[in-house]
Design a protein around this motif. Sequence first.
Motif, short mmCIF file in Angstrom:
data_model
loop_
_atom_site.label_atom_id
_atom_site.label_comp_id
_atom_site.label_asym_id
_atom_site.label_seq_id
_atom_site.Cartn_x
_atom_site.Cartn_y
_atom_site.Cartn_z
N GLU A 46 0.84 -1.21 0.00
CA GLU A 46 0.00 0.00 0.00
C GLU A 46 0.87 1.25 0.00
OE1 GLU A 46 -3.16 -0.07 -0.25
OE2 GLU A 46 -3.95 -1.86 0.76
N LYS A 47 0.45 2.25 -0.77
CA LYS A 47 1.19 3.52 -0.78
C LYS A 47 0.70 4.41 0.38
CE LYS A 47 2.38 3.49 -5.57
NZ LYS A 47 1.56 3.20 -6.72
N ALA A 48 1.50 5.44 0.70
CA ALA A 48 1.20 6.31 1.84
C ALA A 48 -0.18 6.95 1.73
CB ALA A 48 2.27 7.38 1.96
N ASN A 49 -0.57 7.33 0.50
CA ASN A 49 -1.85 8.04 0.37
C ASN A 49 -3.07 7.14 0.57
OD1 ASN A 49 -1.86 6.68 -2.02
ND2 ASN A 49 -1.70 8.50 -3.35
N ALA A 50 -2.85 5.83 0.71
CA ALA A 50 -3.98 4.91 0.97
C ALA A 50 -4.14 4.63 2.47
CB ALA A 50 -3.74 3.59 0.24
N GLU A 51 -3.22 5.13 3.29
CA GLU A 51 -3.23 4.75 4.71
C GLU A 51 -4.38 5.40 5.49
OE1 GLU A 51 0.67 5.76 6.23
OE2 GLU A 51 1.64 4.40 4.82
N LEU A 52 -4.81 4.72 6.53
CA LEU A 52 -5.83 5.27 7.44
C LEU A 52 -5.30 6.54 8.10
CD1 LEU A 52 -7.11 2.09 9.37
CD2 LEU A 52 -8.18 3.21 7.40
N THR A 53 -6.21 7.43 8.48
CA THR A 53 -5.81 8.65 9.18
C THR A 53 -5.65 8.36 10.68
OG1 THR A 53 -8.08 9.23 9.70
CG2 THR A 53 -7.23 10.02 7.57
N THR A 54 -5.15 9.36 11.38
CA THR A 54 -5.01 9.24 12.84
C THR A 54 -6.37 8.96 13.49
OG1 THR A 54 -3.27 10.90 12.69
CG2 THR A 54 -4.13 10.43 14.89
N ARG A 82 5.21 6.74 10.77
CA ARG A 82 3.97 7.50 11.01
C ARG A 82 4.26 8.58 12.06
NH1 ARG A 82 -1.43 6.07 8.75
NH2 ARG A 82 -2.12 7.31 10.52
N LYS A 83 4.02 9.83 11.67
CA LYS A 83 4.32 10.94 12.60
C LYS A 83 3.36 10.95 13.78
CE LYS A 83 6.66 14.01 9.38
NZ LYS A 83 6.73 13.11 8.25
N ASP A 84 2.21 10.26 13.62
CA ASP A 84 1.21 10.27 14.69
C ASP A 84 1.37 9.10 15.66
OD1 ASP A 84 0.51 8.26 12.95
OD2 ASP A 84 -1.52 8.98 12.56
N LEU A 85 2.50 8.38 15.58
CA LEU A 85 2.64 7.18 16.41
C LEU A 85 2.49 7.48 17.91
CD1 LEU A 85 3.17 4.15 16.66
CD2 LEU A 85 5.62 4.64 16.54
N ILE A 108 14.93 5.40 15.07
CA ILE A 108 14.67 5.88 16.44
C ILE A 108 15.96 6.36 17.10
CG2 ILE A 108 13.70 5.28 18.70
CD1 ILE A 108 12.09 3.08 17.38
N ASN A 109 16.02 7.66 17.37
CA ASN A 109 17.15 8.19 18.15
C ASN A 109 16.68 8.39 19.60
OD1 ASN A 109 15.58 10.47 18.12
ND2 ASN A 109 16.83 11.56 16.61
N GLN A 110 17.56 8.93 20.43
CA GLN A 110 17.21 9.06 21.86
C GLN A 110 15.95 9.92 22.06
OE1 GLN A 110 19.11 7.56 24.66
NE2 GLN A 110 17.05 8.00 25.44
N ALA A 111 15.86 11.02 21.30
CA ALA A 111 14.70 11.92 21.48
C ALA A 111 13.41 11.19 21.11
CB ALA A 111 14.88 13.17 20.63
N ARG A 112 13.46 10.40 20.03
CA ARG A 112 12.24 9.69 19.61
C ARG A 112 11.88 8.61 20.65
NH1 ARG A 112 9.28 8.26 14.66
NH2 ARG A 112 7.18 8.35 15.53
N LEU A 113 12.88 7.93 21.15
CA LEU A 113 12.59 6.90 22.16
C LEU A 113 11.99 7.55 23.41
CD1 LEU A 113 12.74 3.90 22.98
CD2 LEU A 113 14.96 4.41 24.01
N ASP A 114 12.54 8.71 23.80
CA ASP A 114 12.00 9.41 24.97
C ASP A 114 10.53 9.74 24.74
OD1 ASP A 114 14.45 9.27 26.14
OD2 ASP A 114 15.01 11.35 25.76
N SER A 115 10.21 10.23 23.52
CA SER A 115 8.82 10.64 23.31
C SER A 115 7.89 9.42 23.22
CB SER A 115 8.68 11.59 22.12
OG SER A 115 8.79 10.90 20.93
N LEU A 116 8.40 8.30 22.71
CA LEU A 116 7.57 7.07 22.71
C LEU A 116 7.30 6.63 24.15
CD1 LEU A 116 9.42 5.13 19.84
CD2 LEU A 116 7.09 6.02 19.72
N GLY A 117 8.34 6.71 24.97
CA GLY A 117 8.20 6.34 26.39
C GLY A 117 7.22 7.26 27.11
N GLU A 118 7.36 8.56 26.83
CA GLU A 118 6.45 9.52 27.48
C GLU A 118 5.00 9.29 27.04
OE1 GLU A 118 8.26 13.27 26.52
OE2 GLU A 118 9.99 12.73 27.78
#
Length: 380
Positions: A46-54, A82-85, A108-118
């Motif tokens: 599937e291409k990005a434009n077919a994906e479900l929305t948030t 997905r930016k809305d993860l 995933i860098n440290q900042a992304r891991l921190d935000s996933l954890g938060e």
Amino acid sequence: MSDDIAHVVDDTARTTELRAPIAVLAELTHRCPLQCPYCSNPLNLEKANAELTTDDWKRVMTEAAALGVLQIHFSGGEPTLRKDLDDLIRHGCKIGLYTNLITSGVLINQARLDSLGEAGLDHLQLSFQDAEPENANRIGNHKNGQAKKLELAHMVRAAGMPLTINAVVHRQNLDNLSAMIDLASELGADRLEVAHVQYYGWALKNRPSLMPTRAQLDRATEMVEAARLRLKGHMVIDYVVPDYYARRPKKCMDGWGRHFFNVSPAGKVLPCHAAESIEGMVFDSVRENSVGWIWENSPAFNKFRGTSWMPEPCKSCDRREIDFGGCRCQAFALTGEAGNTDPACELSPFHSQMFDAAVADAATGEPDYVYRRIGGTTAG
Ligand code: SF4
Ligand code: FES
């Protein structure tokens, strides 16, 4: 089981209890920075434009939780594209779901891991292509993948988040299994999943370059058994064996439409991750129906629920409620008919063909494989 869904489907001569699902695999996207040749995603990605929305995904999660689902596994492709993860994880936590992220780890860098954890992420599952960096990067077709994964594994443990490592094994990395087990243990993983490639989708396309020999398989099984003893109390090792050398099939998905379902990036609700490989089968979408309606009423789910659909030899077999006739996707891939007994069973009339195919593929040397790619293919 939730009372609102527990009821009896009277399909023909037999009755089958319809249970509430336990877990959903949310395939947020098919996009991925890696291109593993054994990917279980369909050939037509599937291409990005077919994906479900948030908002679509949040509604899916809410409906799934109302149905009784307890766990959500965010997967792909690579779900961190997905930016809305974070937002989706937050929503999952708010409605009481256990959240797991299945990731290649390279974004995933440290900042992304921190935000996933938060956001409340409960668990992270990180895939490795090999312990040997050059081969790992070649298999995933990513020049720096292994270094990124190692970095992430250390960050996850430092953050105190539970970590599972996934090692998908095949002819081109199986001889390094012992090193993969050691790597997972050194990285402090709580659990290691050693899974032989299952041959649907891209893996079926690349079967001649991935199928292990019988001798490789036997050595791998010995390594896993020895490591389980050695690492008891330190790391759990799950082991998924390849069907092609089996005598009985695996109880795929714990039975079709019994405990699990998948939602594809475009919103199709599937009884398993590879179900779209079954040509001619129509899957209902969350864009038109609720998750609850689909779980109970979708013809695709009801077609292979229980045992009443079974042909012989399954129909009169005393294992029919143990393995539910094996895997529908494999039956389709190898016999052209999803309703046939899985050829992994030696009672199937197709079993010897399957075994012969394994032996022939394993003897083909090292042919190039085709990398997984949206809208095209490249040779490995
Ligand atoms: Fe399982 Fe069917 Fe084989 Fe019996 S015949 S072991 S039910 S696959
Ligand atoms: Fe689809 Fe086994 S992978 S039923």
